[in-house]
Enzyme design. Structure first.
Site, PDB file in Angstrom:
ATOM      1  N   TRP A  23      43.675  12.215  48.992  1.00 32.94           N
ATOM      2  CA  TRP A  23      44.024  11.664  50.308  1.00 32.94           C
ATOM      3  C   TRP A  23      42.777  11.302  51.103  1.00 32.94           C
ATOM      4  O   TRP A  23      42.756  10.280  51.799  1.00 32.94           O
ATOM      5  CB  TRP A  23      44.934  12.636  51.070  1.00 32.94           C
ATOM      6  CG  TRP A  23      46.205  12.875  50.319  1.00 32.94           C
ATOM      7  CD1 TRP A  23      46.581  14.018  49.681  1.00 32.94           C
ATOM      8  CD2 TRP A  23      47.244  11.917  50.052  1.00 32.94           C
ATOM      9  NE1 TRP A  23      47.787  13.830  49.045  1.00 32.94           N
ATOM     10  CE2 TRP A  23      48.219  12.560  49.255  1.00 32.94           C
ATOM     11  CE3 TRP A  23      47.439  10.588  50.406  1.00 32.94           C
ATOM     12  CZ2 TRP A  23      49.376  11.912  48.817  1.00 32.94           C
ATOM     13  CZ3 TRP A  23      48.590   9.941  49.969  1.00 32.94           C
ATOM     14  CH2 TRP A  23      49.536  10.600  49.186  1.00 32.94           C
TER      15      TRP A  23
ATOM     16  N   ASP B 232      42.904  14.885  59.067  1.00 31.55           N
ATOM     17  CA  ASP B 232      44.259  14.785  58.515  1.00 31.55           C
ATOM     18  C   ASP B 232      44.719  16.216  58.271  1.00 31.55           C
ATOM     19  O   ASP B 232      44.186  16.904  57.401  1.00 31.55           O
ATOM     20  CB  ASP B 232      44.197  13.987  57.206  1.00 31.55           C
ATOM     21  CG  ASP B 232      45.539  13.924  56.476  1.00 31.55           C
ATOM     22  OD1 ASP B 232      46.516  14.566  56.935  1.00 31.55           O
ATOM     23  OD2 ASP B 232      45.608  13.239  55.436  1.00 31.55           O
TER      24      ASP B 232
ATOM     25  N   LYS C 222      56.016  18.113  55.997  1.00 33.41           N
ATOM     26  CA  LYS C 222      55.682  19.401  55.400  1.00 33.41           C
ATOM     27  C   LYS C 222      56.139  20.533  56.340  1.00 33.41           C
ATOM     28  O   LYS C 222      57.083  21.237  56.033  1.00 33.41           O
ATOM     29  CB  LYS C 222      54.179  19.488  55.115  1.00 33.41           C
ATOM     30  CG  LYS C 222      53.762  18.683  53.880  1.00 33.41           C
ATOM     31  CD  LYS C 222      53.132  17.381  54.234  1.00 33.41           C
ATOM     32  CE  LYS C 222      52.284  16.717  53.184  1.00 33.41           C
ATOM     33  NZ  LYS C 222      52.755  16.501  51.849  1.00 33.41           N
TER      34      LYS C 222
END
Lengths: 359, 359
Positions: free
Chosen positions: A101, A171, A195
């Site tokens: 990511w 992030d 999440k």
């Protein structure tokens, strides 16, 4: 009905009381005569729902007043572009490469300006959080970017890096709301909801106000944080129902005692699993001890056939989505906020039995 | 429980059977042991849900095989940018200016290339669909853009404009699935879901395959249709739950008899309201007769105090969200697919009584 223990990396488990309430309120919310899904985003009823969600988030995270909370779309993946398009004002930024990511974020940023990769853990399949050599950092960088918790590799920063006057952008998709975080240490935080926060389809950005309003000229209006900040996330129709569910999750979190209480539960769950992994000569965690995530725990047996068997038999036992990401292999247990301690205990019990039966 | 008749322009009413089923399936979908919201988007269970939704949409709309169906985020507003960034290959496009949403699309397109406004109804507050003079159109344009149904003003194209070999691109957000549409006449269609398709937070794009893969170099990966087409809308986590609800709506639509049956019901509803407006000397529709939308019906009394009173008393009678958009004033009844005929009858009965009481 037998609910499974779902170890998915995301979307992932939601608290049962949240789902039960969403079910009860689906056809009619309160005395509105409507489902939340049917409400005009401009209506008084919905205005209260989104304001309540933001207020709860500010309370639970102790977000300082000089930060805006934005509910956006496009997932973290669109943030990979919005961050540089909005914050790369002089054209350069520092990034730490800790996994897929972060890599994608770097690729998008390179389309906008100069990216300085100050540290990387690519040499060992991202199985650790690298030290950040101070001399590699550019004190003139527009921002310093990290992926705080690396979902695929199961690593997490153990403390907030000190970036001096350079705004830190993180992030935090897979560790959002998992423990207290000092928002004032960051220029910006963002997290895909799917999440720890709610359903897929909403991403929350928490941005220090002085960083808003400096976007590249000519970018799409929808990619400018100012567009959303000036309109309280209502420039266009927001993902109204997803935001409502996020509010329900925050109420649940608050009822548990907030982030400190949540962190204690998460540490307990992680300890149960890591302690077993450390004691086992059959299973092995893949992450260096001082880089371990509280949320995502990858582990291997080291025998592909046994790993397949483990995943298959675990699923039959109601322990689902334990397959590891293809880049790491083996297994991964994501034990987000909504995973109860009993779920982790059930997993470890299953692992112990599997170890005995298959050693 | 007394459900209201919700005349909101969007988000708006959903079919009651859809909400009831979503409520029943919220805690556990089938025998999966999970809510749809909790499912990994990479799981077999969710793969079936999104594939089923796409298959139903293709069936209901008779979408030809050479068109891709993409489930995206960011609403129609992000499409205003994605369309020119992907389709303006030589740098020019024709647009018809029929209202605020067309105007916003034009503004975003002007950031990318040259926009030729071939016709406009701005002179009369967008109360009609303008004729498109053939000589104004550029046969070399990369595409020809229209907003098919104009939510705010209550106008709609009555037939698909013939653009020859120039691909026609249409924002069909507020008329999507309201009647049969010959997809093969379009290069691309897109629609925010929150009117006739499902919850806010998903936008569907239907694109002829040859138009994909020509995006501007260096644009954000997330803004390239090819990214999503190559990954079956799973490049990153899609708005999984919203797509599931869209599937439920399609099942409902199919059970009614599909788009022909839906169109008949929609025409009946619109006729009830327009016939009354045409017969009334108290209320007046604001749109030219040959430009009327089946979905959005703005009307006025012409007295601001009476209009306020009307909206207030209608709400008390369970007829909600009838306030017109500020740019038109007065009232607007959005009578999307999920609004039952009884809702329109109840509105007209209320209007008749209000007319009698207040004339």
């Amino acid at each position: 009905m037998a609910r499974v223990y779902n170890f998915s990396a995301g979307p992932s488990m939601l608290p049962l009381p949240v789902l039960e309430r969403a079910s009860r309120e689906m056809v009619e919310y309160g005395s509105s005569g409507q489902s939340v899904m049917e409400m005009s985003h401009r209506s008084r009823e919905y205005g209260e729902i989104i304001a309540h969600c933001e207020a709860l988030l500010r309370e639970v995270m102790a977000i300082p007043d000089n930060y805006k909370v934005l509910f956006l779309q496009g997932g973290a993946s669109l943030q990979f572009s919005m961050v540089p398009l909005n914050l790369m004002t002089t054209g350069k930024a520092d990034y730490v490469l800790t996994g897929q990511w972060a890599k994608k974020a770097i690729e998008e940023a390179r389309k906008v300006g100069q990216v300085n990769v100050v540290a990387s853990s690519q040499d060992k399949t991202y199985s650790y959080i690298p030290n950040i050599p101070r001399e590699a950092c550019d004190p003139q960088a527009d921002y310093f970017y990290i992926c705080y918790n690396n979902t695929i590799y199961g690593t997490a920063f153990q403390e907030v890096p000190d970036t001096g006057s350079v705004p830190l952008v993180a992030d935090v998709s897979s560790c959002f709301l998992s423990e207290p975080m000092d928002v004032s240490r960051f220029g910006m935080l963002f997290a895909g909801a799917q999440k720890n926060f709610g359903p897929a389809g909403v991403v929350v950005a928490i941005i220090r106000e002085d960083l808003i309003g400096h976007a590249r000229e000519g970018i799409p209006t929808m990619l400018d944080y100012k567009t959303h900040a000036d309109n309280d996330s209502m420039f266009n129709t927001p993902p109204t129902y997803a935001i409502y569910v996020c509010g329900l999750v925050l109420e649940w979190l608050k009822s548990l005692g907030g982030l400190s209480a949540m962190a204690a539960i998460n540490r307990e769950k992680a300890a149960i699993l890591y302690d077993y992994l450390d004691s086992s000569s059959f299973f092995r965690g893949t992450v260096e001890r001082n880089s371990r995530s509280l949320m995502n725990v990858p582990f291997v047996i080291g025998d592909a056939d046994l790993e397949k068997k483990f995943i298959r038999e675990a699923e039959a036992a109601g322990l689902v989505n334990l397959k590891g990401h293809r880049s790491v292999g083996g297994m991964r247990a994501s034990i987000y906020n909504a995973m109860p301690v009993e779920g982790v205990r059930a997993l470890v019990a299953f692992m112990k039995k599997f170890e005995t039966d298959n050693r």
